[in-house]
Design a protein around this motif. Structure first.
Motif, PDB file in Angstrom:
ATOM      1  N   LYS A  92       0.846  -1.208   0.000  1.00  0.00           N
ATOM      2  CA  LYS A  92       0.000   0.000   0.000  1.00  0.00           C
ATOM      3  C   LYS A  92       0.874   1.249   0.000  1.00  0.00           C
ATOM      4  O   LYS A  92       1.855   1.324   0.743  1.00  0.00           O
ATOM      5  N   GLY A  93       0.504   2.225  -0.800  1.00  0.00           N
ATOM      6  CA  GLY A  93       1.289   3.458  -0.862  1.00  0.00           C
ATOM      7  C   GLY A  93       2.679   3.179  -1.420  1.00  0.00           C
ATOM      8  O   GLY A  93       2.881   2.210  -2.155  1.00  0.00           O
ATOM      9  N   VAL A  94       3.636   4.012  -1.052  1.00  0.00           N
ATOM     10  CA  VAL A  94       5.021   3.778  -1.497  1.00  0.00           C
ATOM     11  C   VAL A  94       5.681   2.879  -0.446  1.00  0.00           C
ATOM     12  O   VAL A  94       5.823   3.286   0.704  1.00  0.00           O
ATOM     13  N   PRO A  95       6.029   1.619  -0.828  1.00  0.00           N
ATOM     14  CA  PRO A  95       6.597   0.707   0.182  1.00  0.00           C
ATOM     15  C   PRO A  95       7.906   1.259   0.736  1.00  0.00           C
ATOM     16  O   PRO A  95       8.797   1.610  -0.027  1.00  0.00           O
ATOM     17  N   ASP A  96       7.983   1.383   2.073  1.00  0.00           N
ATOM     18  CA  ASP A  96       9.213   1.964   2.614  1.00  0.00           C
ATOM     19  C   ASP A  96      10.051   0.927   3.361  1.00  0.00           C
ATOM     20  O   ASP A  96       9.549  -0.069   3.870  1.00  0.00           O
ATOM     21  N   ARG A  97      11.344   1.224   3.382  1.00  0.00           N
ATOM     22  CA  ARG A  97      12.354   0.312   3.888  1.00  0.00           C
ATOM     23  C   ARG A  97      12.083  -0.115   5.341  1.00  0.00           C
ATOM     24  O   ARG A  97      12.190  -1.282   5.681  1.00  0.00           O
ATOM     25  N   SER A  98      11.695   0.841   6.172  1.00  0.00           N
ATOM     26  CA  SER A  98      11.546   0.513   7.597  1.00  0.00           C
ATOM     27  C   SER A  98      10.425  -0.494   7.817  1.00  0.00           C
ATOM     28  O   SER A  98      10.521  -1.360   8.692  1.00  0.00           O
ATOM     29  N   ARG A  99       9.371  -0.439   7.025  1.00  0.00           N
ATOM     30  CA  ARG A  99       8.271  -1.403   7.178  1.00  0.00           C
ATOM     31  C   ARG A  99       8.747  -2.798   6.792  1.00  0.00           C
ATOM     32  O   ARG A  99       8.396  -3.793   7.412  1.00  0.00           O
ATOM     33  N   VAL A 137       5.701 -12.007  -6.042  1.00  0.00           N
ATOM     34  CA  VAL A 137       4.984 -10.817  -6.539  1.00  0.00           C
ATOM     35  C   VAL A 137       5.538  -9.555  -5.865  1.00  0.00           C
ATOM     36  O   VAL A 137       5.820  -8.544  -6.513  1.00  0.00           O
ATOM     37  N   ILE A 138       5.726  -9.637  -4.541  1.00  0.00           N
ATOM     38  CA  ILE A 138       6.207  -8.470  -3.785  1.00  0.00           C
ATOM     39  C   ILE A 138       7.606  -8.073  -4.261  1.00  0.00           C
ATOM     40  O   ILE A 138       7.885  -6.905  -4.524  1.00  0.00           O
ATOM     41  N   ASN A 139       8.480  -9.067  -4.375  1.00  0.00           N
ATOM     42  CA  ASN A 139       9.859  -8.789  -4.776  1.00  0.00           C
ATOM     43  C   ASN A 139       9.911  -8.084  -6.136  1.00  0.00           C
ATOM     44  O   ASN A 139      10.675  -7.141  -6.332  1.00  0.00           O
ATOM     45  N   ARG A 140       9.046  -8.559  -7.048  1.00  0.00           N
ATOM     46  CA  ARG A 140       9.019  -7.940  -8.384  1.00  0.00           C
ATOM     47  C   ARG A 140       8.539  -6.502  -8.301  1.00  0.00           C
ATOM     48  O   ARG A 140       9.053  -5.613  -8.962  1.00  0.00           O
ATOM     49  N   SER A 141       7.518  -6.254  -7.442  1.00  0.00           N
ATOM     50  CA  SER A 141       7.003  -4.878  -7.419  1.00  0.00           C
ATOM     51  C   SER A 141       7.917  -3.906  -6.665  1.00  0.00           C
ATOM     52  O   SER A 141       7.770  -2.701  -6.814  1.00  0.00           O
ATOM     53  N   LEU A 142       8.841  -4.450  -5.861  1.00  0.00           N
ATOM     54  CA  LEU A 142       9.773  -3.555  -5.154  1.00  0.00           C
ATOM     55  C   LEU A 142      11.018  -3.238  -5.993  1.00  0.00           C
ATOM     56  O   LEU A 142      11.772  -2.322  -5.650  1.00  0.00           O
ATOM     57  N   ALA A 143      11.212  -4.000  -7.062  1.00  0.00           N
ATOM     58  CA  ALA A 143      12.441  -3.842  -7.863  1.00  0.00           C
ATOM     59  C   ALA A 143      12.596  -2.393  -8.311  1.00  0.00           C
ATOM     60  O   ALA A 143      11.636  -1.756  -8.730  1.00  0.00           O
ATOM     61  N   GLY A 144      13.793  -1.861  -8.148  1.00  0.00           N
ATOM     62  CA  GLY A 144      14.064  -0.508  -8.623  1.00  0.00           C
ATOM     63  C   GLY A 144      13.905   0.557  -7.550  1.00  0.00           C
ATOM     64  O   GLY A 144      14.334   1.693  -7.742  1.00  0.00           O
ATOM     65  N   LEU A 145      13.273   0.199  -6.400  1.00  0.00           N
ATOM     66  CA  LEU A 145      13.183   1.201  -5.329  1.00  0.00           C
ATOM     67  C   LEU A 145      14.599   1.491  -4.811  1.00  0.00           C
ATOM     68  O   LEU A 145      15.425   0.573  -4.738  1.00  0.00           O
ATOM     69  N   PRO A 146      14.873   2.740  -4.432  1.00  0.00           N
ATOM     70  CA  PRO A 146      16.256   3.107  -4.093  1.00  0.00           C
ATOM     71  C   PRO A 146      16.843   2.309  -2.935  1.00  0.00           C
ATOM     72  O   PRO A 146      18.054   2.097  -2.891  1.00  0.00           O
ATOM     73  N   TRP A 147      16.017   1.852  -1.991  1.00  0.00           N
ATOM     74  CA  TRP A 147      16.561   1.148  -0.824  1.00  0.00           C
ATOM     75  C   TRP A 147      16.646  -0.366  -1.023  1.00  0.00           C
ATOM     76  O   TRP A 147      17.157  -1.078  -0.160  1.00  0.00           O
ATOM     77  N   MET A 148      16.180  -0.846  -2.165  1.00  0.00           N
ATOM     78  CA  MET A 148      16.194  -2.307  -2.366  1.00  0.00           C
ATOM     79  C   MET A 148      17.609  -2.809  -2.658  1.00  0.00           C
ATOM     80  O   MET A 148      18.304  -2.235  -3.501  1.00  0.00           O
ATOM     81  N   PRO A 149      18.027  -3.907  -1.999  1.00  0.00           N
ATOM     82  CA  PRO A 149      19.315  -4.510  -2.355  1.00  0.00           C
ATOM     83  C   PRO A 149      19.285  -4.931  -3.829  1.00  0.00           C
ATOM     84  O   PRO A 149      18.218  -5.297  -4.354  1.00  0.00           O
ATOM     85  N   ALA A 150      20.446  -4.902  -4.492  1.00  0.00           N
ATOM     86  CA  ALA A 150      20.510  -5.175  -5.935  1.00  0.00           C
ATOM     87  C   ALA A 150      19.899  -6.532  -6.288  1.00  0.00           C
ATOM     88  O   ALA A 150      19.231  -6.678  -7.311  1.00  0.00           O
ATOM     89  N   GLU A 151      20.102  -7.525  -5.436  1.00  0.00           N
ATOM     90  CA  GLU A 151      19.590  -8.870  -5.738  1.00  0.00           C
ATOM     91  C   GLU A 151      18.167  -9.096  -5.236  1.00  0.00           C
ATOM     92  O   GLU A 151      17.641 -10.208  -5.275  1.00  0.00           O
ATOM     93  N   GLY A 152      17.511  -8.017  -4.749  1.00  0.00           N
ATOM     94  CA  GLY A 152      16.144  -8.135  -4.241  1.00  0.00           C
ATOM     95  C   GLY A 152      16.131  -8.704  -2.827  1.00  0.00           C
ATOM     96  O   GLY A 152      17.175  -8.856  -2.198  1.00  0.00           O
ATOM     97  N   LEU A 153      14.915  -9.015  -2.338  1.00  0.00           N
ATOM     98  CA  LEU A 153      14.789  -9.617  -1.007  1.00  0.00           C
ATOM     99  C   LEU A 153      14.631 -11.128  -1.210  1.00  0.00           C
ATOM    100  O   LEU A 153      13.534 -11.629  -1.447  1.00  0.00           O
ATOM    101  N   ARG A 154      15.740 -11.836  -1.123  1.00  0.00           N
ATOM    102  CA  ARG A 154      15.736 -13.264  -1.480  1.00  0.00           C
ATOM    103  C   ARG A 154      14.951 -14.096  -0.484  1.00  0.00           C
ATOM    104  O   ARG A 154      14.440 -15.162  -0.815  1.00  0.00           O
ATOM    105  N   SER A 155      14.831 -13.619   0.745  1.00  0.00           N
ATOM    106  CA  SER A 155      14.077 -14.403   1.739  1.00  0.00           C
ATOM    107  C   SER A 155      12.589 -14.428   1.399  1.00  0.00           C
ATOM    108  O   SER A 155      11.892 -15.374   1.755  1.00  0.00           O
ATOM    109  N   LEU A 156      12.097 -13.411   0.705  1.00  0.00           N
ATOM    110  CA  LEU A 156      10.687 -13.395   0.310  1.00  0.00           C
ATOM    111  C   LEU A 156      10.472 -14.204  -0.959  1.00  0.00           C
ATOM    112  O   LEU A 156       9.378 -14.698  -1.216  1.00  0.00           O
TER     113      LEU A 156
END
Ligand code: HEM
Length: 196
Positions: free
Chosen positions: A32-39, A126-145
């Motif tokens: 929801k909204g702009v997904p932020d790193r702290s959440r 699905v989540i990992n794909r939609s977070l791709a490109g956000l400035p705080w995302m690690p380059a390899e995405g969130l592999r645990s998800l």
């Protein structure tokens, strides 16, 4: 032969947990909204404390251990948290969900629990794909998800085959109870990660 073998266990599992899944997805509101790193840090920290107690218990179940062994996610949760900037000292101080260990009372219950963990990779993909490109995302995405990546569908089918074998041995009921109990405890444990 028990009568509950008539319905495919994957259909029964989906049916039995559709309500809890919808409520959990809604409460987390991760996209929801702009997904932020702290959440996402709070979400992964809570998952870390859940997996830390659940995974050793799953590995103690003789019929499930070999299947679950390569599907452990604790190491990935740890490396994702570090990639998101979580300090080592903070990781060491995270709370653990002691009750998660007690969820795993049998191979059938473990199968229901693995349904919850493996199913989460479908949403995680699905989540990992939609977070791709956000400035705080690690380059390899969130592999645990999204531990299976392009293999998500194939891994889900492999889990389905495992669950059907278990159903043939134990019937559906103890598998369904395991999945329901896991969803209930997880939803309670994830409360600090709910969107307020
Ligand atoms: C830790 C939290 C979560 C758990 C434990 C979880 C669990 C599950 C499970 C067990 C399934 C399999 C359903 C089936 O039998 O087909 C599933 C599917 C799915 N979940 Fe989640 N989920 C979680 C969070 C989320 C979130 C936050 C989203 C939001 C994007 C989401 C979206 C989905 C989607 C899109 C599917 C695939 C449905 C399909 O293929 O038809 N999940 N999840």
């Amino acid at each position: 032969m028990t009568t509950d073998l008539a319905t495919d266990i994957m259909v029964s599992l989906r049916h039995a947990t559709a309500g809890p899944h919808a409520r959990l997805e809604q409460a987390l509101g991760l996209l929801k909204g702009v997904p932020d790193r702290s959440r996402f840090i709070v979400f992964l920290e809570r998952l870390y404390g859940f997996h830390s107690r659940l995974e050793p218990a799953l590995l103690r179940q003789s019929a499930c251990a070999a299947f679950f062994q390569p599907r452990q996610r604790l190491g990935l949760l740890e490396s994702d948290l570090i990639a998101l900037g979580c300090a080592d000292s903070r990781l060491r101080a995270l709370p653990h969900c002691a009750e998660a260990f007690g969820l795993v009372q049998s191979d059938a219950a473990a199968t229901g629990i693995m349904y919850v963990l493996e199913g989460a990779t479908l949403g995680g993909h699905v989540i990992n794909r939609s977070l791709a490109g956000l400035p705080w995302m690690p380059a390899e995405g969130l592999r645990s998800l999204d531990p299976h990546g392009a293999e998500t569908g194939a891994q889900w089918r492999a889990f389905g085959a495992f669950a059907r074998d278990m159903q043939a041995q134990t019937g559906s009921e103890p598998i369904l109870r395991g999945a329901e109990a896991c969803f209930a405890l997880l939803a309670d444990w994830l409360r600090p990660a709910f969107r307020s």
